[in-house]
Design an enzyme around this catalytic site. Structure first.
Site, PDB file in Angstrom:
ATOM      1  N   ALA A 153       0.827  -1.204   0.000  1.00 17.20           N
ATOM      2  CA  ALA A 153       0.000   0.000   0.000  1.00 17.20           C
ATOM      3  C   ALA A 153       0.863   1.256   0.000  1.00 17.20           C
ATOM      4  O   ALA A 153       0.583   2.227  -0.728  1.00 17.20           O
ATOM      5  CB  ALA A 153      -0.927  -0.002   1.206  1.00 17.20           C
ATOM      6  N   TYR A 154       1.912   1.242   0.793  1.00 16.49           N
ATOM      7  CA  TYR A 154       2.804   2.403   0.892  1.00 16.49           C
ATOM      8  C   TYR A 154       3.529   2.640  -0.426  1.00 16.49           C
ATOM      9  O   TYR A 154       3.567   3.761  -0.944  1.00 16.49           O
ATOM     10  CB  TYR A 154       3.805   2.171   2.024  1.00 16.49           C
ATOM     11  CG  TYR A 154       4.768   3.316   2.263  1.00 16.49           C
ATOM     12  CD1 TYR A 154       4.311   4.550   2.688  1.00 16.49           C
ATOM     13  CD2 TYR A 154       6.141   3.137   2.086  1.00 16.49           C
ATOM     14  CE1 TYR A 154       5.194   5.600   2.926  1.00 16.49           C
ATOM     15  CE2 TYR A 154       7.028   4.170   2.318  1.00 16.49           C
ATOM     16  CZ  TYR A 154       6.552   5.398   2.744  1.00 16.49           C
ATOM     17  OH  TYR A 154       7.424   6.437   2.968  1.00 16.49           O
ATOM     18  N   ALA A 155       4.108   1.580  -0.994  1.00 15.93           N
ATOM     19  CA  ALA A 155       4.839   1.722  -2.252  1.00 15.93           C
ATOM     20  C   ALA A 155       3.904   2.157  -3.376  1.00 15.93           C
ATOM     21  O   ALA A 155       4.297   2.956  -4.239  1.00 15.93           O
ATOM     22  CB  ALA A 155       5.534   0.414  -2.611  1.00 15.93           C
TER      23      ALA A 155
END
Length: 246
Positions: A153-155
């Site tokens: 999700a972050y990437a």
């Protein structure tokens, strides 16, 4: 330096971590700095107070980066207090770690609200307000290239920021304003260290050929370069500032 010639920087996420190091570094270069923060008023006021105590100029302004009205007010405060805006460093960000199959979608939505919508909201005002010779600097992460499990999700949110970088540069064509994205590797901030044991931190520190974690000051030096006339020919780029991790 007169009011008309002072350079002014807006730094979101300026109360802690890399953002704080950027505030301190730009203040040493003579910038008047607006310290944007979400919730830690005490930390933001401490940073601004340290700049003032050292003879610099700074104010702290609370703003949710994903709230357009609050970001408009932040920029208007910068213009009222210091006369304009020359550099915008969008360092505010949110991190959530989870395998995709186990991801809480409410957490996913909150992360993308800050990292993707927040970048668009800040960039929108930066493009409207930056003076000639200025710079917009956003943040990604070297995890976009490393593809580590748990960072999906972050990437993905930071991949969106990288995709935006070249487009912003083209939309600024002819205005003498640059835009770049800095993508740090493992950096010793509270955001990075939270929830990691010593073994994990040591393993990640040894990923770089320099065999250490980055320091917030390492990233701030790159930001200072990109914001300066010396870095003005760098434009539309994503810079992996990670000590050599590939």
């Amino acid at each position: 330096m007169s009011e008309s010639t002072i350079r002014v920087a807006v730094v979101t996420g300026g109360s802690r971590g890399i953002g704080r190091a950027v505030v301190e570094r730009l203040a040493r270069e003579g910038y008047a700095v607006v310290v944007g923060y979400a919730g830690r008023k005490d930390a933001a006021e401490e940073v601004a107070g340290a700049v003032l105590a050292a003879g610099g100029r700074a104010i702290s302004v609370q703003a949710d980066v994903a709230d357009e009205d609050q970001i408009i007010e932040l920029f208007e405060r910068a213009e009222r207090e210091f006369g304009g805006v020359d550099v915008v460093v969008h360092a505010a960000g949110k991190l959530a770690l989870s395998p995709v199959a186990e991801l809480d979608l409410a957490e996913f939505d909150a992360l993308h609200r800050t990292n993707v919508r927040g970048t668009f909201v800040v960039a929108k005002q930066a493009l409207r307000r930056l003076r000639a010779g200025g710079a917009l600097i956003t943040f990604s992460t070297s995890v976009v290239g490393l593809a580590l499990p748990g960072y999906g999700a972050y990437a993905a949110s930071k991949g969106a920021v990288e995709a935006l970088t070249r487009i912003l540069a083209n939309e600024l064509r002819g205005r003498d304003i640059t835009t770049n994205t800095v993508a740090p590797g493992p950096t010793a901030t509270d955001l990075f260290l939270d929830g990691k044991d010593e073994q994990t931190i040591d393993r990640m520190a040894k990923q770089a050929p320099l065999e250490r974690l980055g320091a917030p000051e390492d990233i701030a030096e790159t930001i200072a370069f990109l914001a300066s006339p010396a870095g003005h020919w760098v434009n539309g780029q994503v810079l992996r500032v990670n000590g050599g991790i590939v």
